[in-house]
Design an enzyme around this catalytic site. Sequence first.
Site, mmCIF file in Angstrom:
data_model
loop_
_atom_site.group_PDB
_atom_site.id
_atom_site.type_symbol
_atom_site.label_atom_id
_atom_site.label_comp_id
_atom_site.label_asym_id
_atom_site.label_seq_id
_atom_site.Cartn_x
_atom_site.Cartn_y
_atom_site.Cartn_z
ATOM 1 C CG LEU A 157 -91.704 9.426 -54.778
ATOM 2 C CD1 LEU A 157 -92.518 8.136 -54.761
ATOM 3 C CD2 LEU A 157 -92.548 10.584 -55.290
ATOM 4 C CB CYS A 267 -83.302 7.317 -49.755
ATOM 5 S SG CYS A 267 -84.848 6.595 -50.277
ATOM 6 C CE LYS A 327 -89.208 12.412 -43.842
ATOM 7 N NZ LYS A 327 -89.238 12.575 -45.307
ATOM 8 N NE ARG A 334 -87.185 1.122 -45.003
ATOM 9 C CZ ARG A 334 -87.674 1.131 -46.258
ATOM 10 N NH1 ARG A 334 -87.193 0.321 -47.173
ATOM 11 N NH2 ARG A 334 -88.621 1.990 -46.587
#
EC number: 1.1.1.22
Length: 471
Positions: A157, A267, A327, A334
């Site tokens: 995701l 991520c 983004k 983060r």
Amino acid sequence: MEKIAILGTGYVGLVTGAGLADFGNHVTCVDLDENKIAKLKDGKIPFYEFSLGEVVQRNVDNERLVFTSDLAKAIKGARTIFIAVGTPPGKGGEADLSQVFGAARTIAETMTSYKLVVQKSTVPVGTGRNVHELIGKVLKERKKNVPYDVASNPEFLREGSAVEDFMRPDRVVIGTWSKKAEQILTEIYRPLYLNETPMVRTNVQTAELIKYASNAFLATKISFINEMSNICEAVGGDVKVVAKAMGQDRRIGPKFLHAGPGYGGSCFPKDTLALADFSKALGVPSAIVNATIAVNKRQRQSMLTKVESLVGDLEGKTIAVLGLSFKPQTDDVRDSVALELIKGMQKKGAVVRAYDPIAMETAALELKNVDFTQDAYEAAKGADALVIATEWNEFRQLDLGTLKKAMKSARVVDCRNIYDPAKLRDAGFQYLGVGRGFDGGPNGAPAAASGGSKAKASKKAGKAKKKGGAA
Ligand code: UDX
């Protein structure tokens, strides 16, 4: 219809829970944070994620989705339990699995009938085996001989499009060590299967590696194009054209080739570090992933150099920063480059004004002495330079006349290459992008983009001339 419990209600847990409920399963989302659960019961999503609210509401209304902080009850009531808790990076970059093992232990301590324990969180290869052993050990201590399986079902995701990515995935990866576990997971994802979503069926450890390999490869694509952008700045090339032409090769593909300030988020930084860490621990260190991490670190730091190359000494200068989230379409800050850049500029004495359409609240928890403004033009007021740090759509069509009037000096550092350099220069701005060639056209001096490359380029040119070679 499977009875499912999802442990963890972050991006992954909540999107997975709402999505699986939407597929007709009965889902109980569990979080030990009672505050979070109270908010969710109240229909409030604890973070911004496009369209997630309505999927959650729809499934709560038709009683397929419930929230609780009573872990034992949720475990008792479900046959399939997804572990979707956090796996934050430890000090050395290794994945901190304490929440994963904590969840596995509680499951083992509570279960009285068959359970399928599914790892949804991104976990180092081999974690499935460790979870399997831990559950077996605890059951033995309880003198309970209850059957169970462990599986890996990694998520792919992207924040900002997580619901879309769940409902229309490129593939579903199912990692198991038993036919029974494979059948249960295939059944759970049947609605996707019916619309031809590819299903990859493999063992647990392979599924665990697929997740890391995918993320690390995407991060490597980004570091690669960022390295090409540095070469462009040294030779006056345009990295957007390089990326476009590369992407037209079907073997390469156009995605994840946008040069920029380096990747951030919850991520890529974490997963590349974890892959570098566990591959080293396995005695097969990944040179490529280590290089990806090193290149990204340098790229992120070079944004500060760009600002300094435009405004000189930052002491007392006012810099406007547009975009704070890592983004667009998310309030997640983060590992956001914008925050790292702001702190770096403040350390050098700059006064920072900032605007972000969504993430100012979350950013304010991480920043000090930043003036948050109501829009881009207010941020630009009296600024010696304006930095575009996140490519929110509303920054793509700024009125250049209004912007110029608001600013003290018309200088723009476009970390996301959302503008055409010529257009900005024609409007009287000094413009620096990322890998956007020389300042002022083909014969202009190399862009002062990142001082180093300019100095190196002219030294090289000098040397080549002496040898009579081409500059
Ligand atoms: C990523 C993966 O895409 C997703 O599959 C995985 O499940 C979780 O991690 P996410 O971190 O939400 O998703 O965002 P993504 O859109 O992948 O962007 C990651 C970072 O790379 C951002 O900082 C983004 O600005 C940067 N990026 C992305 C680039 O610099 N260039 C690109 O071309 C694409």
